[in-house]
Scaffold this motif. Structure first.
Motif, PDB file in Angstrom:
ATOM      1  N   LEU A 119       0.892  -1.302  -0.128  1.00 33.94           N
ATOM      2  CA  LEU A 119      -0.026   0.029  -0.043  1.00 33.94           C
ATOM      3  C   LEU A 119       0.810   1.155  -0.021  1.00 33.94           C
ATOM      4  CD1 LEU A 119      -2.950   1.087   0.039  1.00 33.94           C
ATOM      5  CD2 LEU A 119      -2.739   0.956   2.654  1.00 33.94           C
ATOM      6  N   ALA A 120       1.885   1.263   0.654  1.00 33.84           N
ATOM      7  CA  ALA A 120       2.759   2.483   0.946  1.00 33.84           C
ATOM      8  C   ALA A 120       3.476   2.686  -0.337  1.00 33.84           C
ATOM      9  CB  ALA A 120       3.608   2.308   2.024  1.00 33.84           C
ATOM     10  N   ALA A 121       3.977   1.680  -0.903  1.00 33.94           N
ATOM     11  CA  ALA A 121       4.753   1.713  -2.131  1.00 33.94           C
ATOM     12  C   ALA A 121       3.891   2.391  -3.269  1.00 33.94           C
ATOM     13  CB  ALA A 121       5.486   0.431  -2.539  1.00 33.94           C
ATOM     14  N   LEU A 122       2.637   1.840  -3.573  1.00 37.78           N
ATOM     15  CA  LEU A 122       1.587   2.214  -4.439  1.00 37.78           C
ATOM     16  C   LEU A 122       1.076   3.664  -4.274  1.00 37.78           C
ATOM     17  CD1 LEU A 122      -0.286  -1.227  -4.816  1.00 37.78           C
ATOM     18  CD2 LEU A 122       1.135  -0.336  -6.554  1.00 37.78           C
ATOM     19  N   TRP A 123       1.022   4.004  -2.844  1.00 31.33           N
ATOM     20  CA  TRP A 123       0.485   5.307  -2.780  1.00 31.33           C
ATOM     21  C   TRP A 123       1.495   6.170  -3.143  1.00 31.33           C
ATOM     22  CZ3 TRP A 123      -3.703   7.692  -2.592  1.00 31.33           C
ATOM     23  CH2 TRP A 123      -3.907   9.192  -2.208  1.00 31.33           C
ATOM     24  N   SER A 124       2.884   5.743  -2.890  1.00 34.47           N
ATOM     25  CA  SER A 124       3.962   6.998  -3.244  1.00 34.47           C
ATOM     26  C   SER A 124       4.048   7.329  -4.606  1.00 34.47           C
ATOM     27  CB  SER A 124       5.244   6.474  -2.766  1.00 34.47           C
ATOM     28  OG  SER A 124       5.674   5.095  -3.401  1.00 34.47           O
ATOM     29  N   LEU A 125       3.440   6.223  -5.318  1.00 30.81           N
ATOM     30  CA  LEU A 125       3.357   6.705  -6.906  1.00 30.81           C
ATOM     31  C   LEU A 125       2.188   7.443  -7.357  1.00 30.81           C
ATOM     32  CD1 LEU A 125       3.648   3.027  -8.290  1.00 30.81           C
ATOM     33  CD2 LEU A 125       5.648   4.826  -8.148  1.00 30.81           C
ATOM     34  N   ILE A 126       1.045   7.540  -6.506  1.00 26.97           N
ATOM     35  CA  ILE A 126      -0.008   8.457  -6.719  1.00 26.97           C
ATOM     36  C   ILE A 126       0.283   9.889  -6.148  1.00 26.97           C
ATOM     37  CG2 ILE A 126      -2.515   8.443  -6.184  1.00 26.97           C
ATOM     38  CD1 ILE A 126      -2.658   5.823  -6.405  1.00 26.97           C
ATOM     39  N   GLN A 127       0.714   9.862  -4.815  1.00 28.51           N
ATOM     40  CA  GLN A 127       0.802  11.154  -4.129  1.00 28.51           C
ATOM     41  C   GLN A 127       1.347  12.315  -4.898  1.00 28.51           C
ATOM     42  OE1 GLN A 127       2.853  10.277  -0.591  1.00 28.51           O
ATOM     43  NE2 GLN A 127       1.664  12.016   0.666  1.00 28.51           N
ATOM     44  N   ASP A 186      -0.878  15.957  -9.450  1.00 32.93           N
ATOM     45  CA  ASP A 186      -1.678  16.932  -9.343  1.00 32.93           C
ATOM     46  C   ASP A 186      -3.139  17.079  -9.761  1.00 32.93           C
ATOM     47  OD1 ASP A 186      -0.054  18.443  -7.241  1.00 32.93           O
ATOM     48  OD2 ASP A 186       0.953  19.465  -8.734  1.00 32.93           O
ATOM     49  N   GLY A 187      -3.845  17.753  -9.286  1.00 32.81           N
ATOM     50  CA  GLY A 187      -5.193  17.876  -9.794  1.00 32.81           C
ATOM     51  C   GLY A 187      -5.940  16.854 -10.251  1.00 32.81           C
ATOM     52  N   ALA A 188      -6.791  17.034 -11.335  1.00 34.34           N
ATOM     53  CA  ALA A 188      -7.492  15.899 -11.725  1.00 34.34           C
ATOM     54  C   ALA A 188      -6.963  14.510 -11.788  1.00 34.34           C
ATOM     55  CB  ALA A 188      -8.154  16.193 -13.102  1.00 34.34           C
ATOM     56  N   ILE A 189      -5.575  14.538 -12.223  1.00 31.57           N
ATOM     57  CA  ILE A 189      -4.998  13.292 -12.448  1.00 31.57           C
ATOM     58  C   ILE A 189      -4.758  12.464 -11.034  1.00 31.57           C
ATOM     59  CG2 ILE A 189      -2.921  12.200 -13.229  1.00 31.57           C
ATOM     60  CD1 ILE A 189      -4.165  13.214 -15.613  1.00 31.57           C
ATOM     61  N   PHE A 190      -4.411  13.267 -10.122  1.00 36.38           N
ATOM     62  CA  PHE A 190      -4.460  12.805  -8.784  1.00 36.38           C
ATOM     63  C   PHE A 190      -5.864  12.396  -8.334  1.00 36.38           C
ATOM     64  CE2 PHE A 190      -5.181  13.634  -4.131  1.00 36.38           C
ATOM     65  CZ  PHE A 190      -4.319  12.496  -3.871  1.00 36.38           C
ATOM     66  N   MET A 191      -6.798  13.053  -8.711  1.00 38.21           N
ATOM     67  CA  MET A 191      -8.046  12.555  -8.036  1.00 38.21           C
ATOM     68  C   MET A 191      -8.680  11.191  -8.780  1.00 38.21           C
ATOM     69  SD  MET A 191      -8.992  14.718  -5.763  1.00 38.21           S
ATOM     70  CE  MET A 191     -11.088  14.062  -5.652  1.00 38.21           C
ATOM     71  N   ILE A 192      -8.447  11.271 -10.095  1.00 37.69           N
ATOM     72  CA  ILE A 192      -8.655  10.038 -10.858  1.00 37.69           C
ATOM     73  C   ILE A 192      -7.836   8.642 -10.151  1.00 37.69           C
ATOM     74  CG2 ILE A 192      -8.566   8.987 -13.095  1.00 37.69           C
ATOM     75  CD1 ILE A 192      -9.367  11.624 -14.172  1.00 37.69           C
ATOM     76  N   ALA A 193      -6.622   9.045 -10.116  1.00 35.54           N
ATOM     77  CA  ALA A 193      -5.796   7.794  -9.875  1.00 35.54           C
ATOM     78  C   ALA A 193      -6.047   7.559  -8.364  1.00 35.54           C
ATOM     79  CB  ALA A 193      -4.230   8.215  -9.619  1.00 35.54           C
ATOM     80  N   ALA A 194      -6.235   8.549  -7.407  1.00 37.87           N
ATOM     81  CA  ALA A 194      -6.599   8.022  -5.788  1.00 37.87           C
ATOM     82  C   ALA A 194      -7.832   7.540  -5.841  1.00 37.87           C
ATOM     83  CB  ALA A 194      -6.469   9.475  -5.196  1.00 37.87           C
ATOM     84  N   THR A 195      -8.891   8.015  -6.701  1.00 37.08           N
ATOM     85  CA  THR A 195     -10.316   7.378  -6.800  1.00 37.08           C
ATOM     86  C   THR A 195     -10.188   6.026  -7.298  1.00 37.08           C
ATOM     87  OG1 THR A 195     -11.231   9.571  -6.963  1.00 37.08           O
ATOM     88  CG2 THR A 195     -12.709   7.471  -7.491  1.00 37.08           C
ATOM     89  N   ALA A 196      -9.318   5.768  -8.306  1.00 41.73           N
ATOM     90  CA  ALA A 196      -9.390   4.318  -8.806  1.00 41.73           C
ATOM     91  C   ALA A 196      -8.412   3.494  -7.944  1.00 41.73           C
ATOM     92  CB  ALA A 196      -8.505   4.467 -10.142  1.00 41.73           C
ATOM     93  N   PHE A 197      -7.631   4.065  -7.283  1.00 43.95           N
ATOM     94  CA  PHE A 197      -6.888   3.097  -6.334  1.00 43.95           C
ATOM     95  C   PHE A 197      -7.637   2.683  -5.078  1.00 43.95           C
ATOM     96  CE2 PHE A 197      -3.421   2.860  -2.664  1.00 43.95           C
ATOM     97  CZ  PHE A 197      -3.048   1.745  -3.200  1.00 43.95           C
ATOM     98  N   GLY A 198      -8.396   3.696  -4.786  1.00 42.34           N
ATOM     99  CA  GLY A 198      -9.450   3.343  -3.603  1.00 42.34           C
ATOM    100  C   GLY A 198     -10.384   2.523  -3.961  1.00 42.34           C
ATOM    101  N   GLY A 199     -10.838   2.658  -5.188  1.00 33.60           N
ATOM    102  CA  GLY A 199     -11.940   1.660  -5.687  1.00 33.60           C
ATOM    103  C   GLY A 199     -11.417   0.238  -5.821  1.00 33.60           C
ATOM    104  N   VAL A 200     -10.191   0.121  -6.378  1.00 37.04           N
ATOM    105  CA  VAL A 200      -9.382  -1.156  -6.433  1.00 37.04           C
ATOM    106  C   VAL A 200      -9.450  -1.751  -4.920  1.00 37.04           C
ATOM    107  CG1 VAL A 200      -7.471  -2.448  -7.016  1.00 37.04           C
ATOM    108  CG2 VAL A 200      -8.434  -0.703  -8.588  1.00 37.04           C
ATOM    109  N   LEU A 201      -8.853  -0.987  -4.126  1.00 35.53           N
ATOM    110  CA  LEU A 201      -8.835  -1.324  -2.719  1.00 35.53           C
ATOM    111  C   LEU A 201     -10.125  -1.946  -2.059  1.00 35.53           C
ATOM    112  CD1 LEU A 201      -6.316   1.009  -1.087  1.00 35.53           C
ATOM    113  CD2 LEU A 201      -5.941  -1.343  -1.674  1.00 35.53           C
ATOM    114  N   ALA A 202     -11.162  -1.293  -2.401  1.00 34.01           N
ATOM    115  CA  ALA A 202     -12.457  -1.616  -1.755  1.00 34.01           C
ATOM    116  C   ALA A 202     -12.796  -2.963  -2.668  1.00 34.01           C
ATOM    117  CB  ALA A 202     -13.571  -0.609  -1.990  1.00 34.01           C
ATOM    118  N   VAL A 203     -12.846  -3.133  -3.975  1.00 34.12           N
ATOM    119  CA  VAL A 203     -13.442  -4.017  -4.665  1.00 34.12           C
ATOM    120  C   VAL A 203     -12.773  -5.277  -4.520  1.00 34.12           C
ATOM    121  CG1 VAL A 203     -13.855  -4.844  -6.910  1.00 34.12           C
ATOM    122  CG2 VAL A 203     -14.422  -2.574  -6.238  1.00 34.12           C
TER     123      VAL A 203
END
Length: 181
Positions: free
Chosen positions: A42-50, A53-70
């Motif tokens: 989780l930490a290594a993958l989040w360090s790639l997203i963190q 910036d902007g919309a790209i960050f929101m899309i990547a963070a949302t997709a990552f959270g969705g994958v973690l949930a699903v």
């Protein structure tokens, strides 16, 4: 149109259930290691997203959270459907008999169905042996020596829950085991 496609050939209902069980088991086998890998790195993958910036960050963070949930939900759903359809396939008519596989499926199904009741009985037995019952949320410890009323209420709670889960499991299995015997 029904949600799960049904065929007119009811003689093959067991084959269809076994096919569904295989696909659900495949879903479980694929998503369980994926879930474990996702949460262990989780930490290594989040360090790639963190740094994004902007919309790209929101899309990547949302997709990552969705994958973690699903992913864990898909693993749990795959496991439950594999057990359900596997057990049902044993008791439905099929084109080919597989007695050894059927016994393994029924044995695993019985263990899985009755595991919650057995686990709760084990928790009650452990409390009786130790003279202490522990609840995680909220964190509480009740000792037989210092608080016998709360201790026996806790043991009673575990026994009532074990009886409930045992009853529900028995209701599911009673006709299957009688018809099989």
């Amino acid at each position: 149109m029904p949600l799960l496609l049904q065929t007119a050939d009811t003689g093959r209902a067991g084959d269809i259930a076994r096919w569904r069980a295989r696909w659900a088991l495949l879903l479980f086998v694929v998503t369980l290691p994926a879930s474990i890998w996702l949460f262990s790195s989780l930490a290594a993958l989040w360090s790639l997203i963190q740094p994004l910036d902007g919309a790209i960050f929101m899309i990547a963070a949302t997709a990552f959270g969705g994958v973690l949930a699903v992913a864990p939900l898909a693993a749990a759903l795959g496991f439950l459907l594999a057990v359900w359809y596997g057990v049902e396939s044993v008791y439905l008519p099929r084109t080919r008999e597989t007695p050894l596989t059927d016994r393994c499926i029924v044995g695993a199904g019985l263990v899985i169905w009755f595991a919650p009741a057995l686990g709760l009985l084990a928790a009650a037995a452990k409390a009786l042996v130790e003279g202490r019952i522990h609840f995680v949320r909220p964190p509480r410890d009740y000792f037989l020596a210092t608080d016998p009323v709360a201790f026996w209420q806790g043991v009673g709670f575990w026994l009532i829950m074990a009886a409930m889960f045992g009853f529900l499991s028995w209701r599911y299995w009673r006709n299957k085991l009688v018809a099989r015997g």
